[in-house]
Design a protein around this motif. Sequence first.
Motif, mmCIF file in Angstrom:
data_model
loop_
_atom_site.group_PDB
_atom_site.id
_atom_site.type_symbol
_atom_site.label_atom_id
_atom_site.label_comp_id
_atom_site.label_asym_id
_atom_site.label_seq_id
_atom_site.Cartn_x
_atom_site.Cartn_y
_atom_site.Cartn_z
ATOM 1 N N UNK A 1 0.853 -1.182 0.000
ATOM 2 C CA UNK A 1 0.000 0.000 0.000
ATOM 3 C C UNK A 1 0.889 1.232 0.000
ATOM 4 N N UNK A 2 0.704 2.115 -0.996
ATOM 5 C CA UNK A 2 1.402 3.400 -0.997
ATOM 6 C C UNK A 2 0.728 4.265 0.062
ATOM 7 N N UNK A 3 1.512 4.696 1.057
ATOM 8 C CA UNK A 3 0.927 5.373 2.220
ATOM 9 C C UNK A 3 1.310 6.843 2.332
ATOM 10 N N UNK A 4 2.047 7.356 1.364
ATOM 11 C CA UNK A 4 2.491 8.750 1.458
ATOM 12 C C UNK A 4 1.941 9.601 0.313
ATOM 13 N N UNK A 5 0.729 9.307 -0.109
ATOM 14 C CA UNK A 5 0.072 10.046 -1.201
ATOM 15 C C UNK A 5 -1.322 10.451 -0.740
ATOM 16 N N UNK A 6 -1.994 11.347 -1.476
ATOM 17 C CA UNK A 6 -3.322 11.797 -1.036
ATOM 18 C C UNK A 6 -4.384 10.691 -1.080
ATOM 19 N N UNK A 7 -4.130 9.614 -1.815
ATOM 20 C CA UNK A 7 -5.022 8.445 -1.829
ATOM 21 C C UNK A 7 -4.156 7.204 -1.609
ATOM 22 N N UNK A 8 -4.770 6.171 -1.064
ATOM 23 C CA UNK A 8 -4.051 4.924 -0.855
ATOM 24 C C UNK A 8 -4.148 4.077 -2.121
ATOM 25 N N UNK A 9 -2.993 3.587 -2.552
ATOM 26 C CA UNK A 9 -2.889 2.754 -3.752
ATOM 27 C C UNK A 9 -2.361 1.401 -3.311
ATOM 28 N N UNK A 10 -3.043 0.321 -3.691
ATOM 29 C CA UNK A 10 -2.624 -1.028 -3.327
ATOM 30 C C UNK A 10 -2.206 -1.771 -4.593
ATOM 31 N N UNK A 11 -1.032 -2.358 -4.537
ATOM 32 C CA UNK A 11 -0.544 -3.186 -5.636
ATOM 33 C C UNK A 11 -0.352 -4.597 -5.102
ATOM 34 N N UNK A 12 -1.015 -5.548 -5.747
ATOM 35 C CA UNK A 12 -0.877 -6.960 -5.401
ATOM 36 C C UNK A 12 -0.262 -7.659 -6.604
ATOM 37 N N UNK A 13 0.831 -8.383 -6.365
ATOM 38 C CA UNK A 13 1.538 -9.032 -7.467
ATOM 39 C C UNK A 13 2.062 -10.391 -7.020
ATOM 40 N N UNK A 14 2.098 -11.351 -7.944
ATOM 41 C CA UNK A 14 2.700 -12.645 -7.593
ATOM 42 C C UNK A 14 4.199 -12.469 -7.353
ATOM 43 N N UNK A 15 4.722 -13.227 -6.419
ATOM 44 C CA UNK A 15 6.152 -13.132 -6.110
ATOM 45 C C UNK A 15 7.001 -13.470 -7.333
ATOM 46 N N UNK A 16 6.498 -14.354 -8.186
ATOM 47 C CA UNK A 16 7.242 -14.743 -9.390
ATOM 48 C C UNK A 16 7.393 -13.600 -10.392
ATOM 49 N N UNK A 17 6.610 -12.537 -10.235
ATOM 50 C CA UNK A 17 6.709 -11.398 -11.160
ATOM 51 C C UNK A 17 7.939 -10.547 -10.874
ATOM 52 N N UNK A 18 8.581 -10.754 -9.733
ATOM 53 C CA UNK A 18 9.762 -9.979 -9.379
ATOM 54 C C UNK A 18 9.386 -8.583 -8.907
ATOM 55 N N UNK A 19 10.369 -7.704 -8.870
ATOM 56 C CA UNK A 19 10.148 -6.346 -8.348
ATOM 57 C C UNK A 19 9.751 -5.341 -9.430
ATOM 58 N N UNK A 20 9.756 -5.750 -10.688
ATOM 59 C CA UNK A 20 9.441 -4.831 -11.787
ATOM 60 C C UNK A 20 8.116 -4.108 -11.642
#
Length: 175
Positions: free
Chosen positions: A135-154
């Motif tokens: 969850x991006x916590x330092x912006x005016x709205x909260x943004x959640x990114x869910x990704x499989x671990x196999x996708x890497x950090x890209x």
Amino acid sequence: MIAIAIPLIFAVVVAAISITMRGRGAAEPPRPDTGPLAVVPVDAPDAAGPECTILLAALPADLSGAGGTLHERPLADPAPPGVRAWAAAPQPVVLRCGLPRPVELTPTAALLEVNGVRWLKLDDGVPDPDVASYVAVDRPVYVVLTAPLDAGSGPLQQVSDLVRNSLPATEVKVR
């Protein structure tokens, strides 16, 4: 005769081992589902707001993943506002914008900074998870990114760049 038979038997054994190993070799990675993704609606009070509209417009059709390019995945109707998805295996990459402040965001919560954006990694309590949510916590709205671990950090790195460039930084609100 024996001089010919031994090399011939050896060649047959080597060929059999080679064929067996090829059959047992690294299994082909699962192919990601590319059909419309049914996304469960969640409480996202700011999903249709201007910040999410700006961020969603800035998101690319493709993301880079450890296994290659992750193509945008269509959402099944009715699609909730503030959501985008990309095809990946074993699970898709899903971005949700405009969610409420996560209860896990406390004064002692460990934050991860990626490309100038502060993220809170959520723990779903699964011993060996296949996916990670941030969850991006330092912006005016909260943004959640869910990704499989196999996708890497890209995916997290690319989304961090877009969040940083699309939404102004704010103070982290832990209460």
